[in-house]
Design an enzyme around this catalytic site. Structure first.
Site, PDB file in Angstrom:
ATOM      1  CB  CYS A   1      -0.921   0.001   1.204  1.00  0.00           C
ATOM      2  SG  CYS A   1      -1.921  -1.483   1.307  1.00  0.00           S
TER       3      CYS A   1
ATOM      4  CG  HIS B   1      -2.885   3.161   2.945  1.00  0.00           C
ATOM      5  ND1 HIS B   1      -3.513   2.887   1.752  1.00  0.00           N
ATOM      6  CD2 HIS B   1      -2.852   1.981   3.635  1.00  0.00           C
ATOM      7  CE1 HIS B   1      -3.842   1.609   1.725  1.00  0.00           C
ATOM      8  NE2 HIS B   1      -3.454   1.044   2.852  1.00  0.00           N
TER       9      HIS B   1
ATOM     10  CG  ASN C   1      -6.473  -0.930   1.780  1.00  0.00           C
ATOM     11  OD1 ASN C   1      -5.869  -0.485   0.809  1.00  0.00           O
ATOM     12  ND2 ASN C   1      -5.850  -1.427   2.839  1.00  0.00           N
TER      13      ASN C   1
HETATM   14  O1  UT7 Z   1      -3.293  -1.486   3.901  1.00  0.00           O
HETATM   15  C1  UT7 Z   1      -2.865  -2.301   4.921  1.00  0.00           C
HETATM   16  C2  UT7 Z   1      -3.795  -3.479   4.922  1.00  0.00           C
HETATM   17  N1  UT7 Z   1      -4.457  -3.843   6.116  1.00  0.00           N
HETATM   18  C3  UT7 Z   1      -4.886  -3.061   7.122  1.00  0.00           C
HETATM   19  O2  UT7 Z   1      -4.694  -1.887   7.193  1.00  0.00           O
HETATM   20  C4  UT7 Z   1      -5.660  -3.749   8.213  1.00  0.00           C
HETATM   21  C5  UT7 Z   1      -5.563  -3.071   9.551  1.00  0.00           C
HETATM   22  N2  UT7 Z   1      -6.416  -3.738  10.495  1.00  0.00           N
HETATM   23  C6  UT7 Z   1      -7.752  -3.530  10.547  1.00  0.00           C
HETATM   24  O3  UT7 Z   1      -8.280  -2.726   9.793  1.00  0.00           O
HETATM   25  C7  UT7 Z   1      -8.563  -4.287  11.578  1.00  0.00           C
HETATM   26  O4  UT7 Z   1      -7.694  -5.059  12.359  1.00  0.00           O
HETATM   27  C8  UT7 Z   1      -9.681  -5.181  10.972  1.00  0.00           C
HETATM   28  C9  UT7 Z   1     -10.778  -4.319  10.388  1.00  0.00           C
HETATM   29  C10 UT7 Z   1      -9.104  -6.102   9.904  1.00  0.00           C
HETATM   30  C11 UT7 Z   1     -10.306  -6.035  12.060  1.00  0.00           C
HETATM   31  O5  UT7 Z   1     -10.804  -5.193  13.082  1.00  0.00           O
HETATM   32  P1  UT7 Z   1     -10.454  -5.509  14.615  1.00  0.00           P
HETATM   33  O6  UT7 Z   1     -11.134  -4.500  15.406  1.00  0.00           O
HETATM   34  O7  UT7 Z   1      -8.963  -5.618  14.722  1.00  0.00           O
HETATM   35  O8  UT7 Z   1     -11.175  -6.887  14.806  1.00  0.00           O
HETATM   36  P2  UT7 Z   1     -10.550  -8.285  15.277  1.00  0.00           P
HETATM   37  O9  UT7 Z   1      -9.715  -8.884  14.212  1.00  0.00           O
HETATM   38  O10 UT7 Z   1      -9.961  -8.098  16.639  1.00  0.00           O
HETATM   39  O11 UT7 Z   1     -11.866  -9.144  15.434  1.00  0.00           O
HETATM   40  C12 UT7 Z   1     -12.840  -8.880  16.447  1.00  0.00           C
HETATM   41  C13 UT7 Z   1     -13.972  -9.881  16.303  1.00  0.00           C
HETATM   42  C14 UT7 Z   1     -13.499 -11.322  16.177  1.00  0.00           C
HETATM   43  O12 UT7 Z   1     -14.440 -12.138  16.836  1.00  0.00           O
HETATM   44  P3  UT7 Z   1     -14.155 -12.655  18.329  1.00  0.00           P
HETATM   45  O13 UT7 Z   1     -12.887 -13.465  18.218  1.00  0.00           O
HETATM   46  O14 UT7 Z   1     -13.988 -11.439  19.162  1.00  0.00           O
HETATM   47  O15 UT7 Z   1     -15.372 -13.451  18.620  1.00  0.00           O
HETATM   48  C15 UT7 Z   1     -13.550 -11.604  14.698  1.00  0.00           C
HETATM   49  O16 UT7 Z   1     -13.749 -12.980  14.408  1.00  0.00           O
HETATM   50  O17 UT7 Z   1     -14.682  -9.614  15.085  1.00  0.00           O
HETATM   51  C16 UT7 Z   1     -14.770 -10.809  14.295  1.00  0.00           C
HETATM   52  N3  UT7 Z   1     -14.765 -10.423  12.890  1.00  0.00           N
HETATM   53  C17 UT7 Z   1     -15.890 -10.060  12.235  1.00  0.00           C
HETATM   54  N4  UT7 Z   1     -17.167  -9.974  12.650  1.00  0.00           N
HETATM   55  C18 UT7 Z   1     -18.080  -9.556  11.739  1.00  0.00           C
HETATM   56  C19 UT7 Z   1     -13.714 -10.332  12.044  1.00  0.00           C
HETATM   57  N5  UT7 Z   1     -14.129  -9.910  10.834  1.00  0.00           N
HETATM   58  C20 UT7 Z   1     -15.473  -9.747  10.934  1.00  0.00           C
HETATM   59  C21 UT7 Z   1     -16.453  -9.316  10.029  1.00  0.00           C
HETATM   60  N6  UT7 Z   1     -17.737  -9.232  10.474  1.00  0.00           N
HETATM   61  N7  UT7 Z   1     -16.178  -8.977   8.769  1.00  0.00           N
END
Ligand code: UT7
Length: 319
Positions: free
Chosen positions: A114, A240, A270
């Site tokens: 990115c 970004h 993104n």
């Molecule tokens: O350009 C660089 C590329 N990448 C990035 O910039 C990514 C940066 N990171 C992020 O944007 C965030 O970490 C995410 C949006 C990917 C995830 O958000 P988060 O607040 O870090 O969520 P998490 O991974 O801690 O997940 C929290 C919960 C989990 O469930 P449990 O374990 O708490 O029961 C996940 O399984 O949310 C669940 N989850 C979802 N629930 C509904 C993960 N994805 C989803 C979803 N819908 N799409």
């Protein structure tokens, strides 16, 4: 110090819109979760048969037109992408062919995730003075839908397809401050090479989030120090577009109002190397960029890479 002047920008995105509700039909997710965790409401996915080349060429043609230049004026063509249509030749060579760029205009790709467009700008600033003509065509963008697993809810909701482009020239008098870096680290954000199926993108979202907050505010402060500017003197921060919460946290850490950060993630998700040039093009189109303003672009991504550029916007002299 060699800097760049942006003479014209362009963007091209697929017209096919996929909303959060559309994704909720594919994976267990919902609009409320996606909007509150990322700020994304919809994104564009290319249709089968559409290619990165066609969007890159469309964005490049618009940038050339707005710069008032023709393909034969270009001395360097760079494309930042991790989703080229072919492994070889480079994506930039496919654009070179389609636009009939001159043979003494080298074309090559940059893979810096990115952060790719910032790597392309820095490469152009260094190389352009040695090229046959003083103008470069810089393109950043992706068809990430080609490498995202649409059954993986942790990635499919985040990414989108789109391309941005800019025609630039080098200037010696315009202020230009930049910094690039890499923290070699594969497992946080990676996609396998050719021959590996499936070729899906893998991401540890929380680790990328942490990386962004470790590097981006520090990078912004370093650029301000280089330029001898105060954070409030910057007119626009162009981050970004990875997650609205990352932008919010960066703004908070820098103690800069969020309103100074340009955001369009709600509409496109993104688009990796596409986010910064797409944002610049939208800003130019909306008349948000005016001569003398200070602009700071900030990126981070796979590699892991990070990079930023702080420069003064210059109005194009009318021919
Ligand atoms: O350009 C660089 C590329 N990448 C990035 O910039 C990514 C940066 N990171 C992020 O944007 C965030 O970490 C995410 C949006 C990917 C995830 O958000 P988060 O607040 O870090 O969520 P998490 O991974 O801690 O997940 C929290 C919960 C989990 O469930 P449990 O374990 O708490 O029961 C996940 O399984 O949310 C669940 N989850 C979802 N629930 C509904 C993960 N994805 C989803 C979803 N819908 N799409």
């Amino acid at each position: 110090m060699n800097g760049l002047q942006i003479l014209g920008t362009g963007r091209a995105l697929p017209d096919h819109i996929t909303t959060n509700d559309d994704l909720a039909k594919l994976v267990e997710t919902n609009d409320e979760w996606i909007v509150s965790r990322t700020g994304i409401r919809e994104r564009r996915f290319a249709r089968e048969g559409e290619s990165l080349t066609q969007f890159a060429v469309e964005a490049a043609q618009k940038a050339l037109e707005r710069a008032g230049l023709a393909p034969e004026d270009i001395g360097l063509c760079l494309m930042a992408t991790v989703t080229p249509d072919c492994i070889t030749p480079a994506q930039s060579c496919l654009v070179h062919q389609a636009l009939h760029l001159p043979e003494d205009c080298p074309a090559f790709d940059l893979s810096a995730g990115c952060t790719g467009f910032l790597y392309a700008m820095e490469t152009a600033a260094a190389l352009l003075p040695r090229m046959s003509r003083p103008y470069a065509l810089l393109i950043g963008g992706e068809l990430l839908s080609r490498i995202v697993d649409m059954s993986d809810r942790s990635t499919c909701i985040l990414f989108g397809d789109g391309v941005g482009a800019a025609v630039v020239k080098t200037t010696e008098d315009a202020p230009w401050f930049s910094k690039l870096g890499t923290r070699g680290e594969k497992d946080i954000l990676w996609a396998p090479g050719p021959g590996n199926h499936p070729a899906w993108l893998h991401m540890s979202g929380q680790d990328v989030f942490k990386f962004a907050l470790e590097t981006v505010p520090k990078l912004a402060r370093e650029l301000l120090d280089q330029a001898g500017l105060d954070k409030d003197q910057v007119d626009w921060y162009v981050p970004h577009q990875a997650n609205h919460r990352i932008v919010e946290s960066v703004a908070k850490r820098l103690k800069v109002p969020l309103s100074k950060f340009y955001e369009n993630i709600a509409l496109y998700g993104n688009t990796s190397a596409g986010t910064i040039p797409i944002a610049l093009d939208e800003m130019a189109e909306q008349g948000l960029l005016r001569g003398g303003q200070w602009i700071m672009c900030l990126g981070f991504g796979a590699g892991l890479t990070w990079g930023g550029a702080l420069f003064q916007w210059q109005d194009k002299e009318e021919k």
